[in-house]
Design a protein around this motif. Structure first.
Motif, PDB file in Angstrom:
ATOM      1  N   ALA A  69      -0.011  -8.375  -5.059  1.00 16.77           N
ATOM      2  CA  ALA A  69      -1.114  -7.614  -4.461  1.00 16.77           C
ATOM      3  C   ALA A  69      -0.595  -6.619  -3.431  1.00 16.77           C
ATOM      4  CB  ALA A  69      -2.124  -8.568  -3.825  1.00 16.77           C
ATOM      5  N   TRP A  70       0.464  -6.962  -2.728  1.00 13.91           N
ATOM      6  CA  TRP A  70       1.005  -6.048  -1.728  1.00 13.91           C
ATOM      7  C   TRP A  70       1.937  -5.014  -2.352  1.00 13.91           C
ATOM      8  CZ3 TRP A  70       5.283  -3.889   0.382  1.00 13.91           C
ATOM      9  CH2 TRP A  70       5.127  -3.252   1.618  1.00 13.91           C
ATOM     10  N   PHE A  71       2.841  -5.449  -3.204  1.00 10.23           N
ATOM     11  CA  PHE A  71       3.866  -4.552  -3.719  1.00 10.23           C
ATOM     12  C   PHE A  71       3.357  -3.570  -4.777  1.00 10.23           C
ATOM     13  CE2 PHE A  71       6.883  -7.665  -1.933  1.00 10.23           C
ATOM     14  CZ  PHE A  71       7.819  -6.802  -1.370  1.00 10.23           C
ATOM     15  N   LEU A  72       2.418  -3.973  -5.607  1.00 11.10           N
ATOM     16  CA  LEU A  72       1.993  -3.098  -6.708  1.00 11.10           C
ATOM     17  C   LEU A  72       1.487  -1.737  -6.224  1.00 11.10           C
ATOM     18  CD1 LEU A  72       0.386  -5.696  -9.150  1.00 11.10           C
ATOM     19  CD2 LEU A  72       2.434  -4.296  -9.549  1.00 11.10           C
ATOM     20  N   PRO A  73       0.617  -1.660  -5.225  1.00  8.43           N
ATOM     21  CA  PRO A  73       0.178  -0.334  -4.769  1.00  8.43           C
ATOM     22  C   PRO A  73       1.204   0.399  -3.914  1.00  8.43           C
ATOM     23  CG  PRO A  73      -0.927  -2.040  -3.504  1.00  8.43           C
ATOM     24  CD  PRO A  73      -0.150  -2.747  -4.582  1.00  8.43           C
ATOM     25  N   ALA A  74       2.204  -0.314  -3.385  1.00  8.22           N
ATOM     26  CA  ALA A  74       3.149   0.308  -2.449  1.00  8.22           C
ATOM     27  C   ALA A  74       4.378   0.894  -3.131  1.00  8.22           C
ATOM     28  CB  ALA A  74       3.589  -0.720  -1.407  1.00  8.22           C
ATOM     29  N   TRP A 124      15.059  -2.611  -0.666  1.00 10.78           N
ATOM     30  CA  TRP A 124      13.717  -2.475  -0.077  1.00 10.78           C
ATOM     31  C   TRP A 124      12.811  -3.605  -0.548  1.00 10.78           C
ATOM     32  CZ3 TRP A 124       8.824  -1.693  -2.252  1.00 10.78           C
ATOM     33  CH2 TRP A 124       7.800  -1.431  -1.336  1.00 10.78           C
ATOM     34  N   LEU A 125      12.831  -3.897  -1.834  1.00 10.85           N
ATOM     35  CA  LEU A 125      12.009  -4.991  -2.358  1.00 10.85           C
ATOM     36  C   LEU A 125      12.386  -6.315  -1.703  1.00 10.85           C
ATOM     37  CD1 LEU A 125      12.030  -3.911  -6.100  1.00 10.85           C
ATOM     38  CD2 LEU A 125       9.960  -4.225  -4.733  1.00 10.85           C
TER      39      LEU A 125
END
Length: 361
Positions: free
Chosen positions: A159-164, A128-129
């Motif tokens: 910025a995109w991956f950290l909250p997701a 997924w990553l």
């Protein structure tokens, strides 16, 4: 520990004393949690992966300095991301510590023990990553192509991956549409690795695994059986070959001693002397993250060399598989006979070890 926030690396340079740096080096940082060679990671926190050092720090009261306010990294990859995310989400990270460590190991070393009960979940998360990174951003080592610095451009990935990521960690199957194509490709390749189509020749005395199989495979399958080994010679049908130093010899591996990377000039020269194909055997320097020895056509970019073997051209040789394997094994047996495995090699020691055996016939 106080609550941390992510700070892009360019800004972290100005706030180093308040910043924990992960999988990177930042002079003056309040704490370094990195497996990079020579990184000032506290001994009690050293781990094979940088994320593993973070997870160790989260288990130890007071390991994160009270002055720390931020966390940063100078690039985006799975290991570094897992470490940064874990510092920002310590409770959730502790709950999934074993799984996160598996994901980080898979991301950096491409090693996966398929018998582990969490192996398939770790593979789903890694796929997924990778898939989201490819869909939304540039590929690993691709920032220079965009005329950007990795330490600056990677901030957008964080910025995109950290909250997701937290939601995907809790329920990977909700994102199956994203990870399934890569996951199934690796799963099918792993079946090939486990089948009679593939033979593994192990040389533990020199840390070499030789893989004989029909076609190039994705790394997550190809390197699955390579845990404990630092070099891989892949031999494919049609006399196609690649030799690779694994990333385990670029970093400070905590779990076991390793042998230093050796320059491959003499090995390439010997193979070229026997080669009658139109291509020549070439290789990268020992300081490259994953040096390849292969028959070169058009020079591969770093992006291509990092990508899976089945995503790049591999040219046919005129040398038999038996002869290539014998040449590689003899080269390292002769030179490593003079070198003891150690932990925490410096680059100076690695260069000196290579120079000391360079004149051996």
């Amino acid at each position: 520990m106080s609550e941390l926030s992510f700070l892009p690396f360019a800004q972290a340079r100005r706030r180093a004393a308040e910043t924990v740096v992960v999988d990177s080096l930042l002079p003056g940082a309040s704490l370094t949690l990195a497996h990079w060679r020579g990184a000032p990671t506290p001994v009690a926190l050293c781990d094979d992966t940088s994320a593993g050092s973070v997870l160790r720090a989260l288990r130890q009261t007071g390991a994160i300095p009270a002055a720390a306010r931020y966390v940063t990294a100078n690039h985006f990859d799975i290991d570094g991301f897992i470490g940064v995310w874990s510092l920002l989400n310590p409770e959730q990270a502790r709950q999934h510590e074993e799984l996160l460590h598996l994901v980080a190991t898979l991301g950096d070393f491409r090693e996966l023990d398929w018998s582990h009960p969490l192996a398939t979940t770790a593979l789903k998360l890694a796929c997924w990553l990778n898939a989201k990174e490819q869909e939304l951003f540039y590929p690993p080592f691709g920032a220079p192509v965009l005329r950007r610095r990795e330490d600056e451009a990677s901030a957008e990935k964080f910025a995109w991956f950290l909250p997701a990521f937290g939601a995907v960690l809790e329920n990977p199957n909700a994102e199956a549409a994203t990870w399934a194509p890569a996951y199934e490709r690796v799963e099918q390749a792993f079946v090939v690795v486990q089948s009679p189509q593939t033979q593994l020749h192990r040389y533990p005395e020199i840390g070499l695994l030789v893989v004989h199989t029909l076609e190039p495979l994705p790394y997550y399958a190809l390197f699955g059986p390579t845990a404990g080994y630092d070099m891989v010679l892949s031999c494919y049908a049609g006399q196609r070959y690649e030799f690779e130093y694994k990333y385990t010899t670029w970093i400070d591996l905590e779990s076991r001693p390793t042998r230093p990377r050796l320059p491959l000039h003499a090995l390439a020269a010997s193979l070229n002397a026997a080669e009658t194909a139109p291509h020549r055997w070439t290789f990268e320097a020992v300081t490259d993250t994953g040096p390849l020895l292969r028959l070169a056509g058009k020079t591969l970019s770093k992006v291509q060399r990092y990508a899976d073997p089945d995503q790049r051209p591999i040219h046919a040789s005129t040398i038999s598989p038996e002869a290539v394997e014998q040449e590689v094994v003899q080269f390292f047996r002769q030179r490593y006979a003079h070198i003891e495995p150690l932990k925490d090699w410096t680059w100076e020691q690695i260069r000196a070890a290579g120079a000391a055996v360079a004149t051996l016939a």
